[in-house]
Scaffold this active site. Structure first.
Site, PDB file in Angstrom:
ATOM      1  N   GLN A 131      17.015   4.903  -8.669  1.00 57.11           N
ATOM      2  CA  GLN A 131      17.479   6.498  -8.741  1.00 57.11           C
ATOM      3  C   GLN A 131      15.519   6.960  -8.248  1.00 57.11           C
ATOM      4  O   GLN A 131      15.469   6.639  -7.305  1.00 57.11           O
ATOM      5  CB  GLN A 131      17.483   6.848 -10.195  1.00 57.11           C
ATOM      6  CG  GLN A 131      18.282   7.403 -10.511  1.00 57.11           C
ATOM      7  CD  GLN A 131      18.518   9.053 -10.328  1.00 57.11           C
ATOM      8  OE1 GLN A 131      17.332   9.384  -9.601  1.00 57.11           O
ATOM      9  NE2 GLN A 131      19.693   9.697 -10.670  1.00 57.11           N
ATOM     10  N   ASN A 243      32.842  19.749 -22.338  1.00 56.91           N
ATOM     11  CA  ASN A 243      32.768  19.304 -21.280  1.00 56.91           C
ATOM     12  C   ASN A 243      32.747  20.276 -20.491  1.00 56.91           C
ATOM     13  O   ASN A 243      33.757  21.227 -20.814  1.00 56.91           O
ATOM     14  CB  ASN A 243      34.819  18.894 -21.257  1.00 56.91           C
ATOM     15  CG  ASN A 243      33.978  18.831 -19.561  1.00 56.91           C
ATOM     16  OD1 ASN A 243      33.926  18.632 -18.476  1.00 56.91           O
ATOM     17  ND2 ASN A 243      34.870  16.728 -19.044  1.00 56.91           N
ATOM     18  N   HIS A 268      26.316  13.703  -9.335  1.00 59.70           N
ATOM     19  CA  HIS A 268      25.645  13.116  -8.309  1.00 59.70           C
ATOM     20  C   HIS A 268      26.129  11.633  -8.304  1.00 59.70           C
ATOM     21  O   HIS A 268      26.399  10.383  -7.337  1.00 59.70           O
ATOM     22  CB  HIS A 268      24.025  12.547  -8.165  1.00 59.70           C
ATOM     23  CG  HIS A 268      23.491  11.481  -9.286  1.00 59.70           C
ATOM     24  ND1 HIS A 268      22.894  12.319 -10.516  1.00 59.70           N
ATOM     25  CD2 HIS A 268      23.253  10.288  -8.909  1.00 59.70           C
ATOM     26  CE1 HIS A 268      22.972  11.159 -11.278  1.00 59.70           C
ATOM     27  NE2 HIS A 268      22.977  10.084 -10.234  1.00 59.70           N
ATOM     28  N   CYS A 411       1.747  17.980 -15.544  1.00 62.01           N
ATOM     29  CA  CYS A 411       0.941  19.072 -14.896  1.00 62.01           C
ATOM     30  C   CYS A 411       1.523  19.061 -13.683  1.00 62.01           C
ATOM     31  O   CYS A 411       0.593  18.352 -12.554  1.00 62.01           O
ATOM     32  CB  CYS A 411      -0.468  19.030 -15.305  1.00 62.01           C
ATOM     33  SG  CYS A 411      -2.223  20.175 -14.888  1.00 62.01           S
TER      34      CYS A 411
END
Length: 557
Positions: A131, A243, A268, A411
């Site tokens: 990822q 769903n 994805h 931030c």
């Protein structure tokens, strides 16, 4: 070759306090952050090494995890550990200002950069999906994306609703590691939200961590709650077990009109991340092992239905956008020719920030002490006194965001301010104001560190959406600058074949040497984002480059 065992019934938590288990803070930091990625408060499925995002893992298998931990514990400050798709493959002599860890995850030669080939390699124990921040050891839970989602909703409110989302509601789906940020972000932005999720365990987790406020019993109950809260001007988030591929078309059929529509399911990865309509999660997981091609087909067919419903909402004039999970691409491959009629969130709302190098700056307290984060919050306000929007974010974050694992803060700041804050944090460690060092990192979703034509680099002004030299240059520069660990990944966010991206983390240990590295890395890293957007012809980026004194030979030279 290594044992490909990906399951272990164990709970992992990073050490706390200022006592070292490795030889220095430069190796203790990646050790703790690796462990923190697998903390049960942080990871989606830690017993299988899955941190977030479908199958985004922290290590390839448990044997690799054990060896990474062992190696970091003995690593010297003039050595660098190389990690190849979650597997520690070498330790080499470098120097004290070099990264202690260099990571490459999920990278494939372009012709073979697809899920089918990757899944074959994964099954053989030869690859790992990292990822973005899972395999680069800087995931901080859903907080990591809350502010970016908040900024997106706020900007959408400015563009479409005169600057206020009071009395408005957002329709979305997905409450995993990334999508779990949506309900809280909507609440902080002033909107109600209806958040559809097909796994009850994920709803339970978001309720427990206060990212979602309530769960509805069914669709009618959910809509009744939305009607009540919007009429009262309250910003309440509601989860609904179901769903999205079934519920969104039903909402269209009923003539229900949300005020904003998006989605953050794990579209994805159709094999592991998107439940086909009409299936149970157990059926999905079982058939993924025995009939992967049929599962992928069924998932993508449901995505096509899901996207068609989103297009139907857009046709009614409702602001609708992709939130970076590649669902439009999947739907297009299933015959929805106009799937890209609604935009991605970056070109629609975020790109002006990227042009100034503004993005998801984050830090974590290795001490484990929440007070260390609160002290850094105060320091940010002190050093950036005139940014009321940022101050409001920090106040809301302290009030509403539960720490997951090691205390951390996100931030969004840009070129100039990142280095200023990093140097201040380092000084706080030196003076003893902070009880232990902090690490500073970011998401790979940043202004100069990713090429992703269906997300961060969608619709670039010069057409350079798919040029992936930029994240490679970012990783090389952060390595040269002395980041503590640097990562280069493929496929994060949008899946195999659709993105390349890089990450960096740097340790503030209170030393003079750290200050020098911080000044370099936290200037260069956002600087590459300004460079990339200036090169593409964005005036905001060109002006920023000139103001900040960047040396861009074809632009400022």
């Amino acid at each position: 070759m290594t044992d490909n065992n990906k399951y272990r019934d164990v709970e992992i938590r990073a050490p706390r306090g200022n006592k070292l288990t490795a030889k220095s803070w430069l190796t203790e930091a990646p050790l703790r952050m690796l462990m923190n990625n697998l903390d049960p408060q942080v990871a989606e499925n830690p017993k299988e090494l899955v941190v977030y995002g479908g199958i985004g893992r922290a290590a390839r298998n448990w044997a690799c995890y054990d060896k990474i931990v062992e190696t970091l514990t003995r690593l010297e400050d003039d050595e660098t550990l190389l990690v190849q798709s979650g597997k520690p493959v070498g330790v080499f002599k470098t120097h004290s200002n070099a990264p202690r860890v260099l990571i490459a995850n999920s990278n494939l030669v372009p012709h073979w950069a697809n899920w089918e080939h990757f899944n074959e390699l994964d099954a053989k124990g030869l690859a790992m999906y990292g990822q973005m921040t899972a395999g680069s050891w800087i995931y901080i839970g859903s907080q990591g994306i809350v502010q970016g989602t908040y900024e997106t909703f706020v900007e959408a409110g400015r563009q479409h609703y005169g600057g206020s989302l009071k009395g408005k509601w957002v329709l979305t789906a997905g409450l995993g590691g990334m999508g779990g940020a949506q309900p809280l972000a909507a609440t902080l932005a002033g909107a109600c939200s209806l958040n559809i999720e097909c796994q009850q365990s994920r709803i339970d987790f978001r309720l427990e961590t206060r990212y979602v406020d309530e769960q509805a019993t069914d669709l009618d109950d959910a809509l009744a709650r939305i009607a009540k809260y919007t009429a009262e001007g309250k910003a309440i988030s509601i989860a609904l077990h179901g769903n999205a591929a079934e519920i969104l078309p039903e909402l269209v059929k009923r003539g229900v009109r949300p005020d904003m529509v998006t989605d953050q399911t794990s579209a994805h990865d159709p094999l592991n991340g998107y439940l086909p309509a009409g299936w149970t999660w157990e059926q999905y997981r079982d058939r993924a092992q025995t009939e992967p091609a049929a599962v992928v087909k069924a998932a993508k067919q449901s995505m096509a239905v899901h996207v068609q419903a989103m297009l139907d909402f857009q046709k009614q004039g409702i602001p609708t956008f992709d939130y970076g999970n590649n669902i439009r691409q999947m739907a297009k491959e299933e015959g929805v020719a106009n799937a890209f009629d609604f935009p991605g969130f970056v070109p629609a709302y975020i790109r002006p920030l990227f042009c100034r190098g503004v993005g998801p700056f984050r830090w974590a307290a290795l001490s484990g002490e929440a007070e260390d984060i609160y002290k850094t919050d105060a320091k940010v306000k002190e050093l950036i006194p005139d940014d009321a929007h940022l101050h409001r974010w920090l106040d809301m974050a302290r009030e509403r965001i539960s720490f997951q694992g090691l205390p951390a803060r996100i931030c969004w700041v840009g070129l100039g301010l990142r280095a200023k804050l990093g140097l201040a944090f380092n000084e706080m460690v030196r003076s003893g104001e902070l009880s232990a060092p902090v690490v500073i990192g970011r998401d790979h979703l940043d202004s100069g560190s990713v090429s992703s034509p269906n997300r961060e680099t969608e619709a670039m002004r010069d057409g350079s959406d798919a040029v992936s030299d930029w994240p490679l240059l970012n990783a090389l520069l952060n390595t040269a600058g002395g980041a503590t660990w640097v990562s280069l990944h493929h496929g994060g966010g949008v899946g195999m074949g659709f993105s390349q991206h890089s990450g960096m983390v740097i340790v503030c240990d209170g030393t003079d040497e750290a200050a020098e590295r911080i000044a370099r890395v936290l200037t260069n890293d956002p600087g590459t984002g300004v460079m990339r957007h200036a090169d593409a012809g964005y005036d905001i980026a060109i002006d920023c480059a000139k103001e900040q004194g960047l040396d861009l030979p074809m632009i400022t030279g």
